[in-house]
Design a protein around this motif. Structure first.
Motif, PDB file in Angstrom:
ATOM      1  N   GLY A   1       0.809  -1.219   0.000  1.00 52.44           N
ATOM      2  CA  GLY A   1       0.000   0.000   0.000  1.00 52.44           C
ATOM      3  C   GLY A   1       0.838   1.264   0.000  1.00 52.44           C
ATOM      4  O   GLY A   1       2.041   1.263  -0.222  1.00 52.44           O
ATOM      5  N   ARG A   2       0.191   2.385   0.295  1.00 54.93           N
ATOM      6  CA  ARG A   2       0.826   3.689   0.250  1.00 54.93           C
ATOM      7  C   ARG A   2       1.842   3.872   1.374  1.00 54.93           C
ATOM      8  O   ARG A   2       1.605   3.552   2.510  1.00 54.93           O
ATOM      9  CB  ARG A   2      -0.275   4.754   0.385  1.00 54.93           C
ATOM     10  N   ARG A   3       2.992   4.401   1.038  1.00 52.73           N
ATOM     11  CA  ARG A   3       4.013   4.673   2.042  1.00 52.73           C
ATOM     12  C   ARG A   3       4.112   6.163   2.334  1.00 52.73           C
ATOM     13  O   ARG A   3       4.976   6.591   3.073  1.00 52.73           O
ATOM     14  CB  ARG A   3       5.381   4.156   1.577  1.00 52.73           C
ATOM     15  N   GLY A   4       3.246   6.937   1.754  1.00 50.73           N
ATOM     16  CA  GLY A   4       3.308   8.378   1.975  1.00 50.73           C
ATOM     17  C   GLY A   4       3.415   9.085   0.645  1.00 50.73           C
ATOM     18  O   GLY A   4       3.891   8.521  -0.335  1.00 50.73           O
ATOM     19  N   LYS A   5       2.971  10.315   0.585  1.00 51.02           N
ATOM     20  CA  LYS A   5       2.982  11.060  -0.659  1.00 51.02           C
ATOM     21  C   LYS A   5       3.949  12.223  -0.564  1.00 51.02           C
ATOM     22  O   LYS A   5       4.234  12.724   0.500  1.00 51.02           O
ATOM     23  CB  LYS A   5       1.572  11.568  -0.980  1.00 51.02           C
ATOM     24  N   ARG A   6       4.449  12.614  -1.714  1.00 50.45           N
ATOM     25  CA  ARG A   6       5.354  13.749  -1.779  1.00 50.45           C
ATOM     26  C   ARG A   6       4.686  14.884  -2.529  1.00 50.45           C
ATOM     27  O   ARG A   6       4.045  14.679  -3.552  1.00 50.45           O
ATOM     28  CB  ARG A   6       6.653  13.352  -2.504  1.00 50.45           C
ATOM     29  N   GLY A   7       4.833  16.063  -2.007  1.00 47.22           N
ATOM     30  CA  GLY A   7       4.268  17.228  -2.662  1.00 47.22           C
ATOM     31  C   GLY A   7       5.371  18.178  -3.084  1.00 47.22           C
ATOM     32  O   GLY A   7       6.562  17.872  -2.988  1.00 47.22           O
ATOM     33  N   ASP A   8       4.975  19.331  -3.551  1.00 44.53           N
ATOM     34  CA  ASP A   8       5.908  20.356  -4.003  1.00 44.53           C
ATOM     35  C   ASP A   8       6.359  21.167  -2.789  1.00 44.53           C
ATOM     36  O   ASP A   8       5.657  22.065  -2.330  1.00 44.53           O
ATOM     37  CB  ASP A   8       5.212  21.243  -5.031  1.00 44.53           C
ATOM     38  N   VAL A   9       7.542  20.845  -2.273  1.00 43.77           N
ATOM     39  CA  VAL A   9       8.045  21.511  -1.066  1.00 43.77           C
ATOM     40  C   VAL A   9       8.247  22.994  -1.315  1.00 43.77           C
ATOM     41  O   VAL A   9       7.920  23.835  -0.468  1.00 43.77           O
ATOM     42  CB  VAL A   9       9.353  20.853  -0.599  1.00 43.77           C
ATOM     43  N   ARG A  10       8.779  23.339  -2.465  1.00 43.46           N
ATOM     44  CA  ARG A  10       9.023  24.747  -2.797  1.00 43.46           C
ATOM     45  C   ARG A  10       7.725  25.543  -2.758  1.00 43.46           C
ATOM     46  O   ARG A  10       7.655  26.606  -2.132  1.00 43.46           O
ATOM     47  CB  ARG A  10       9.672  24.838  -4.185  1.00 43.46           C
ATOM     48  N   ALA A  11       6.682  25.015  -3.419  1.00 40.30           N
ATOM     49  CA  ALA A  11       5.397  25.717  -3.455  1.00 40.30           C
ATOM     50  C   ALA A  11       4.801  25.826  -2.061  1.00 40.30           C
ATOM     51  O   ALA A  11       4.211  26.851  -1.706  1.00 40.30           O
ATOM     52  CB  ALA A  11       4.435  24.992  -4.390  1.00 40.30           C
ATOM     53  N   ALA A  12       4.945  24.774  -1.257  1.00 41.83           N
ATOM     54  CA  ALA A  12       4.395  24.792   0.101  1.00 41.83           C
ATOM     55  C   ALA A  12       5.085  25.850   0.960  1.00 41.83           C
ATOM     56  O   ALA A  12       4.435  26.575   1.724  1.00 41.83           O
ATOM     57  CB  ALA A  12       4.536  23.415   0.742  1.00 41.83           C
ATOM     58  N   ILE A  13       6.392  25.946   0.843  1.00 44.00           N
ATOM     59  CA  ILE A  13       7.146  26.940   1.627  1.00 44.00           C
ATOM     60  C   ILE A  13       6.727  28.351   1.240  1.00 44.00           C
ATOM     61  O   ILE A  13       6.477  29.206   2.102  1.00 44.00           O
ATOM     62  CB  ILE A  13       8.656  26.745   1.438  1.00 44.00           C
ATOM     63  N   LEU A  14       6.639  28.616  -0.057  1.00 47.94           N
ATOM     64  CA  LEU A  14       6.238  29.952  -0.502  1.00 47.94           C
ATOM     65  C   LEU A  14       4.837  30.295  -0.015  1.00 47.94           C
ATOM     66  O   LEU A  14       4.573  31.424   0.419  1.00 47.94           O
ATOM     67  CB  LEU A  14       6.308  30.036  -2.026  1.00 47.94           C
ATOM     68  N   ALA A  15       3.929  29.315  -0.071  1.00 44.13           N
ATOM     69  CA  ALA A  15       2.552  29.557   0.372  1.00 44.13           C
ATOM     70  C   ALA A  15       2.492  29.852   1.865  1.00 44.13           C
ATOM     71  O   ALA A  15       1.794  30.777   2.303  1.00 44.13           O
ATOM     72  CB  ALA A  15       1.675  28.349   0.037  1.00 44.13           C
ATOM     73  N   LEU A  16       3.240  29.098   2.661  1.00 45.89           N
ATOM     74  CA  LEU A  16       3.211  29.305   4.110  1.00 45.89           C
ATOM     75  C   LEU A  16       3.879  30.615   4.508  1.00 45.89           C
ATOM     76  O   LEU A  16       3.387  31.335   5.385  1.00 45.89           O
ATOM     77  CB  LEU A  16       3.896  28.125   4.814  1.00 45.89           C
ATOM     78  N   LEU A  17       4.988  30.940   3.874  1.00 49.13           N
ATOM     79  CA  LEU A  17       5.681  32.186   4.221  1.00 49.13           C
ATOM     80  C   LEU A  17       4.925  33.414   3.716  1.00 49.13           C
ATOM     81  O   LEU A  17       5.150  34.523   4.216  1.00 49.13           O
ATOM     82  CB  LEU A  17       7.104  32.170   3.652  1.00 49.13           C
ATOM     83  N   SER A  18       4.023  33.224   2.751  1.00 46.68           N
ATOM     84  CA  SER A  18       3.208  34.366   2.302  1.00 46.68           C
ATOM     85  C   SER A  18       2.188  34.753   3.369  1.00 46.68           C
ATOM     86  O   SER A  18       1.671  35.869   3.369  1.00 46.68           O
ATOM     87  CB  SER A  18       2.486  34.015   0.993  1.00 46.68           C
ATOM     88  N   GLU A  19       1.902  33.829   4.296  1.00 47.02           N
ATOM     89  CA  GLU A  19       0.990  34.117   5.393  1.00 47.02           C
ATOM     90  C   GLU A  19       1.693  34.872   6.515  1.00 47.02           C
ATOM     91  O   GLU A  19       1.154  35.836   7.052  1.00 47.02           O
ATOM     92  CB  GLU A  19       0.416  32.817   5.946  1.00 47.02           C
ATOM     93  N   GLN A  20       2.909  34.404   6.847  1.00 43.94           N
ATOM     94  CA  GLN A  20       3.671  35.016   7.931  1.00 43.94           C
ATOM     95  C   GLN A  20       5.072  34.407   7.957  1.00 43.94           C
ATOM     96  O   GLN A  20       5.279  33.316   7.417  1.00 43.94           O
ATOM     97  CB  GLN A  20       2.996  34.768   9.285  1.00 43.94           C
ATOM     98  N   PRO A  21       6.037  35.094   8.571  1.00 42.89           N
ATOM     99  CA  PRO A  21       7.372  34.496   8.726  1.00 42.89           C
ATOM    100  C   PRO A  21       7.283  33.257   9.619  1.00 42.89           C
ATOM    101  O   PRO A  21       6.462  33.193  10.539  1.00 42.89           O
ATOM    102  CB  PRO A  21       8.185  35.604   9.396  1.00 42.89           C
TER     103      PRO A  21
END
Length: 206
Positions: A47-67
């Motif tokens: 079965g599934r061992r975990g999924k990988r997403g776009d780390v770069r996009a996630a970081i930019l999205a989170l830092l756009s909210e706040q440091p």
């Protein structure tokens, strides 16, 4: 002069597949290391061992909210994906360094820890991204049965924690018996065929 990558903040627990937490490490046994799953679903055997997403996009999205600190970025991705995507420090910190090299992120020391925030160029890059953040894309693709299993495991862990905190010696002993029986039952389920009947072994087939 070559820049050294951002190190993880000191004194923080490890994240990713090597982190301890929840139920801790499972002991060897059916479904453990060396066991072949014959009925694994998506993702191959087991079965599934975990999924990988776009780390770069996630970081930019989170830092756009706040440091945020690096460990906060890791934690937020895990929580917002419902626990189905937990990037390791080995993927987050090098990506932060890359964004800094591109002039999209800067860092400053705050009580001995690095606080990351977007530059103006970084904010422009974040605004150009997909409106759906990558952790939502990950969560949307998860099998509902897997979501229910994770929720059930979390509520069971919470109940066990309550017994550990407030239960009597007798109640704790009974809880151990219940958990051991549940573990044996779950391993038995892994040994069943899809229709719920016990799976024949190679010796039985001969």
């Amino acid at each position: 002069m070559r820049r050294r990558p951002f190190p993880p903040e000191h004194g923080r627990p490890a994240f990713g597949p090597w982190a301890r937490g929840g139920f801790g490490e499972f002991p060897p046994g059916p479904g453990g290391p060396g066991h072949r799953h014959r009925h694994g679903r998506r993702g191959g055997p087991g079965g599934r061992r975990g999924k990988r997403g776009d780390v770069r996009a996630a970081i930019l999205a989170l830092l756009s909210e706040q440091p945020r600190h690096g460990y906060e970025i890791i934690r937020e991705i895990g929580e917002r994906s419902g626990g189905f995507w937990k990037p390791s420090p080995g993927s987050v910190y090098p990506t932060l360094q890359m964004l800094a090299d591109e002039g999209l992120v800067i860092s400053k020391d705050e009580s001995g820890k690095k606080l990351f925030e977007l530059t103006e160029s970084g904010r422009a890059a974040a605004e150009q991204q997909d409106a759906v953040p990558p952790w939502e894309q990950i969560a949307h693709d998860v099998d509902p049965a897997e979501v229910n299993l994770r929720k059930a495991a979390a509520t069971l862990a919470a109940a066990v924690a309550q017994v550990m905190h407030a239960g009597s010696e007798s109640q704790q002993a009974r809880t151990v018996d219940v958990l051991n029986e549940a573990r044996r039952t779950i391993y038995g389920i892994l040994g069943e065929a899809e229709d719920g009947t016990p799976e024949a072994s190679a010796e039985d087939a001969e």
